[in-house]
Design an enzyme around this catalytic site. Sequence first.
Site, short mmCIF file in Angstrom:
data_model
loop_
_atom_site.label_atom_id
_atom_site.label_comp_id
_atom_site.label_asym_id
_atom_site.label_seq_id
_atom_site.Cartn_x
_atom_site.Cartn_y
_atom_site.Cartn_z
N GLU A 54 0.89 -1.18 0.00
CA GLU A 54 0.00 0.00 0.00
C GLU A 54 0.92 1.21 0.00
OE1 GLU A 54 -3.25 -0.26 -0.10
OE2 GLU A 54 -3.54 -2.37 0.36
N CYS A 69 -2.41 9.00 2.97
CA CYS A 69 -2.03 8.48 1.66
C CYS A 69 -3.04 8.88 0.60
CB CYS A 69 -1.89 6.96 1.71
SG CYS A 69 -3.33 6.13 2.39
P1 NAD Z 1 8.69 4.58 4.48
O1 NAD Z 1 8.56 3.79 3.24
O2 NAD Z 1 9.88 5.43 4.65
O3 NAD Z 1 8.65 3.63 5.79
C1 NAD Z 1 7.60 2.72 6.01
C2 NAD Z 1 8.08 1.61 6.94
O4 NAD Z 1 9.06 0.81 6.28
C3 NAD Z 1 8.75 2.12 8.22
O5 NAD Z 1 8.33 1.31 9.29
C4 NAD Z 1 10.23 1.91 7.93
O6 NAD Z 1 11.02 1.74 9.08
C5 NAD Z 1 10.18 0.63 7.13
N1 NAD Z 1 11.35 0.40 6.27
C6 NAD Z 1 12.28 1.27 5.84
N2 NAD Z 1 13.17 0.64 5.05
C7 NAD Z 1 12.81 -0.65 4.98
C8 NAD Z 1 13.32 -1.79 4.30
N3 NAD Z 1 14.39 -1.71 3.52
N4 NAD Z 1 12.67 -2.95 4.44
C9 NAD Z 1 11.56 -3.05 5.20
N5 NAD Z 1 11.02 -2.01 5.87
C10 NAD Z 1 11.64 -0.81 5.76
O7 NAD Z 1 7.35 5.44 4.57
P2 NAD Z 1 7.00 6.60 5.60
O8 NAD Z 1 7.79 7.82 5.27
O9 NAD Z 1 7.07 6.05 6.98
O10 NAD Z 1 5.44 6.84 5.27
C11 NAD Z 1 4.96 7.71 4.29
C12 NAD Z 1 4.55 6.96 3.04
O11 NAD Z 1 3.57 5.98 3.32
C13 NAD Z 1 3.92 7.87 2.00
O12 NAD Z 1 4.45 7.59 0.74
C14 NAD Z 1 2.45 7.48 2.03
O13 NAD Z 1 1.74 7.72 0.85
C15 NAD Z 1 2.54 6.04 2.34
N6 NAD Z 1 1.27 5.54 2.86
C16 NAD Z 1 0.50 4.73 2.06
C17 NAD Z 1 -0.74 4.28 2.53
C18 NAD Z 1 -1.63 3.38 1.68
O14 NAD Z 1 -2.52 2.78 2.24
N7 NAD Z 1 -1.42 3.30 0.38
C19 NAD Z 1 -1.17 4.65 3.80
C20 NAD Z 1 -0.37 5.49 4.55
C21 NAD Z 1 0.86 5.93 4.08
#
Ligand code: NAD
Length: 546
Positions: A274, A308
Amino acid sequence: MASGSADGERDRVTIRKPPRTPGGTGSRQAASSPAGDGAGQSGDTFEVRNPADGSVISSVPIHTPAEVADTVARLRAEQPAWEALGRQGRYRWLGRWRDWMIANGENIADVLQEESGKVRNDAALEMPGLADAINFYGERAARFLAEERVVAHSPLMKTKALKVVYRPFPVVGVIAPWNFPLLLTIGDAIPALAAGCAVVIKPSEFTPLSVLELVRAWREDVGGPDVIRVATGLGRCGSAVVDEVDYVHFTGSVPTGRKVMARAAETLTPVSLELGGKDPLIVLDDADPERAANGAAWGGLANSGQVCISTERVYATDAVYEPFLAKLTERVSRLRQGADQPPYTQDLGAMTSPAQLEIVEEHVRDAVERGARVVTGGKRRDGAGDFFEPTILVDVDHSMKIMSEETFGPVIPVMRVRDEDEAVRLANDSRYGLSAAVFGEREHAESVARRLEGGAANVNDVLVNYLAFDVPMGGWKESGIGTRWGPDGIRKYCRTESLVITRFAGTKSEPLWFPYSRLKSRVLGAVGRFVNARGLRGRLAALLRR
Ligand code: NAD
């Protein structure tokens, strides 16, 4: 003490090596984790801050890959008993958790507000969503996962009884971002638990505290089985979760989503992703400009635009542009922003991630340099805390980042378009396709919504598709793979097992079995041709052919 990323990634939070003095580094002790014995053995911790005032509120253990493996092994050992409880048995436990959440909603909102910088209203929205998700899947799991009895399409298979059963993945990993610390962690764990999986949650390093508190309550206050644990840390911890679990549900940014999918490919672990969005909102000629403006204000600025499915760009047709913009400006100019203490005195809170605040600044700067005009807001707020003013931009176009890249902040760029065809073309001119909104006369707006490229479209409303648990929510294009909610929101946490049961097993052999012979092969071939041919003439011809 050291500061920096454990993964060589861009610094996101402050990391501390084991303090030689007891008591941790913040105003609270290092948060104990329900991940179980041995959690945080490395002694490294990361700081959690209150984005509304910058204060450090806690430090939390960084789990090593070995600890994550241990956590998953413990969950794997507990999962069969959880599955054996059956759907009603599991719902009883989840129902007790729901009751605890309802009774403790205010306390949880306190924690949420402190770690995220949200206003109280936004923090208070998450708990009812969790309770609803428990009821939704608790009451429907039996139907959504009911064994399917299938009638064989081929007469040659009529000798078999066919059934499809849904069997849970033993351990699911839920990896989440910071914008909805509970809905995107516990909320996505609920259908997995209802299906019979055990779940390890990897919350964002910015907002782990409310999740830790809810999982603590599951274990200590509710007394629930040891089937939910939390792994805390940064990206490396997330990678370790991907390595260990049987299914990954990831919510986050597109770049991290790609990494997760690539990593999961190593172990052929299925994923749902997502990811980000750039949701358009279209205002048609026949829209009520005031309703559309109020909707755009909430869609673009709720949770400070850190949703999001936020309204990230607006296309208003020529006929409605001026009255719409006037109403939008009036509405946005009146919004209150700040640390929401006492609660309910503010409409917009802080930006939870400092890195995201920099992206918002960069997008606005880029737009202005390319000719956009700031109608209101436009800059970071002076003083304590990470706030960006609620902002409206006009004279924007698709050469600007603000119209093409995810901003994820409190900015509403409004573009004047000739007509609905131009609005649809521009709305679809995006690498994202999460959701959208269309304002106008109902049937007209619905017909426009059907032309949009995305996983959902709200007609005369914004954001609410997230709460319609009855229908799938997921992204097209780079916004993701797979969906949450609806029947697939629980089925995805299961593997199907097809049972092909011989109705009459009294004979010693089957026609397809050994030994082979020319005669048997001819008979089988003739029967196969006869069954697969269509029409009397075709069947007779097939039978006579050799
Ligand atoms: P991010 O991708 O930086 O981090 C998300 C999670 O992934 C965190 O817990 C982080 O620690 C973890 N992570 C980081 N590197 C990783 C790796 N290599 N392997 C596995 N996990 C890893 O996102 P963010 O900045 O925390 O959140 C914002 C983003 O989330 C925005 O792009 C937003 O659109 C998206 N989002 C999407 C939805 C949806 O339902 N489509 C909902 C909410 C937020």
